[in-house]
Design an enzyme around this catalytic site. Structure first.
Site, mmCIF file in Angstrom:
data_model
loop_
_atom_site.group_PDB
_atom_site.id
_atom_site.type_symbol
_atom_site.label_atom_id
_atom_site.label_comp_id
_atom_site.label_asym_id
_atom_site.label_seq_id
_atom_site.Cartn_x
_atom_site.Cartn_y
_atom_site.Cartn_z
ATOM 1 N N SER A 1 43.774 36.515 40.407
ATOM 2 C CA SER A 1 43.017 37.584 41.058
ATOM 3 C C SER A 1 42.885 38.717 40.059
ATOM 4 O O SER A 1 43.742 38.883 39.177
ATOM 5 C CB SER A 1 43.757 38.079 42.302
ATOM 6 N N TYR B 1 51.496 41.334 46.618
ATOM 7 C CA TYR B 1 50.538 40.263 46.310
ATOM 8 C C TYR B 1 50.159 40.310 44.837
ATOM 9 O O TYR B 1 50.139 39.284 44.151
ATOM 10 C CB TYR B 1 49.294 40.416 47.182
#
Length: 296
Positions: free
Chosen positions: A134, A147
C-alpha cells in the site's frame, strides 16, 4: 502459460486479479479462506482455474496448498500475496490483541505463504513474488498507523527477499496502491479499533470519518489495477516497487521531498556522530644515530 497463485482471491483486488490473469490466458490458483464463498463472474476458464482453501495464518495449510497447486499445474510462476485487512484507529486506541491479529494475517501470513511457494520457484530458477502492499507502507498519517506498520514490514521483506533470490532467477515486487474502489473500506475489511479516545477525535477520528465518506468513491479503478499487475508479471525486468494510482504517486513524491529536505537540514548532525578519523600524522622514524645520541 503462466501459473498464478493468488491469496485473498475471493473479492476486491484479489478477485479482479483472478479475472485479469484468466482473461490473459494464464492459469490461476485462487487461494481463499472458504472456497464455497468464491463467487464472481469469471471468463471461460477451460480448466485454467483451481480454487483451494487457504487461511494464510495456517502454515501447514499454506504448504499443502502450494504443493497441490504445483502438482495440478506442474509449476508456480507468480505468487501474489494479496490477503490482508486493515485496522483504523490511533496507535494508543489499538489494543495489543488487535495489533497481533492484524500482523498475523498481513505479515506472518504473507511469510507463511512465501516460504511455502519459494521452494518451487527456487527449483525452477524462475518466478515472481508480488506483494500487494500500500502507499500506506511508504507514507503514513494519523489513524492507520498499525495497518501502515504491517505494510511498512512488507516493504522491508520485499527489499531483503529481492536481494536474496535475484541470483536464483526470482523477481520480487511490492505493489503500492492508493485508494482503490473496492469494499476495502467496509467494516469487514477495514476494522475500527474497539476503543476510542476523545483526544484523538480531530486526528484518528477524522481519518475514520474520511474513510467512511470515501467508501466506494475511491479514485482507483480495481480492473485497471489488476491489469497493471498482470502486465507487471509479464515484464522482463519488473521494478522493485510499483505505485498504482495518482494519489499513491502524489504521496510518495511528497514524502520523498520531505525526507530530502529534512536530511539536508540535519545532515551536519547526522554526519557528526562517526568516530573521528585516525590521525594521518606520524613522527619520522628515528635513525640509529638518533638512538645513539639519545642513549648518550
Amino acid at each position: 502459460m503462466t501459473v498464478w497463485f493468488i491469496t485473498g482471491a475471493s473479492r476486491g483486488l484479489g478477485l479482479e486479479l483472478v479475472r485479469a490473469a484468466l482473461a490473459h490466458g494464464d492459469r490461476v490458483v485462487a487461494a481463499v479462506r472458504d472456497p464455497r464463498a468464491f463467487t464472481g463472474t469469471l471468463p471461460e476458464t477451460a480448466g485454467n482455474l483451481l480454487v483451494l482453501p487457504l487461511d494464510v495464518t495456517d502454515e501447514e495449510q499454506a504448504r499443502t496448498a502450494a504443493a497441490r497447486a504445483a502438482e495440478h499445474f506442474g509449476r508456480i510462476d507468480v505468487l501474489v500475496n494479496n490477503a490482508g485487512y486493515g485496522v483504523v484507529g490511533a496507535i494508543e486506541e489499538t489494543s495489543g490483541a488487535e495489533v497481533r491479529a492484524l500482523f498475523e494475517t498481513n505479515v506472518f501470513g504473507l511469510l507463511n505463504v512465501t516460504r511455502a511457494v519459494l521452494p518451487f520457484l527456487r527449483a525452477q530458477r524462475s518466478g515472481h513474488v508480488i506483494n500487494i502492499g500500500s502507499v500506506g507502507g511508504f507514507a503514513q498519517g494519523a489513524g492507520s498507523g498499525i495497518y501502515g506498520a504491517s505494510k511498512f514490514a512488507l516493504e522491508g521483506i520485499t527489499e531483503a527477499l529481492n536481494a536474496e533470490v535475484a541470483a536464483l532467477g526470482i523477481k520480487v515486487t511490492v505493489v503500492e496502491p492508493g485508494q482503490i474502489r473496492t469494499d476495502f473500506f467496509d467494516p469487514s475489511s477495514l476494522r475500527p479499533a474497539a476503543h476510542t479516545i476523545d483526544d484523538y477525535a480531530e486526528t484518528a477520528g477524522a481519518r475514520r470519518t474520511d474513510f467512511a465518506r470515501t467508501n466506494h468513491r475511491q479514485p482507483g479503478d480495481p480492473v485497471k489495477a489488476a491489469r497493471a499487475v498482470v502486465a507487471l508479471a509479464h515484464t522482463a525486468e519488473p521494478p522493485l516497487r510499483l505505485p498504482l494510482g495518482s494519489d499513491s504517486v502524489a504521496r510518495i513524491e511528497a514524502k520523498l521531498a520531505h525526507v530530502t529536505g529534512e536530511l539536508a537540514a540535519w545532515r551536519h548532525v547526522a554526519l557528526s556522530t562517526d568516530h573521528d578519523a585516525p590521525s594521518t600524522h606520524h613522527d619520522a622514524p628515528s635513525t640509529d644515530h638518533d638512538a645513539a645520541e639519545a642513549r648518550a
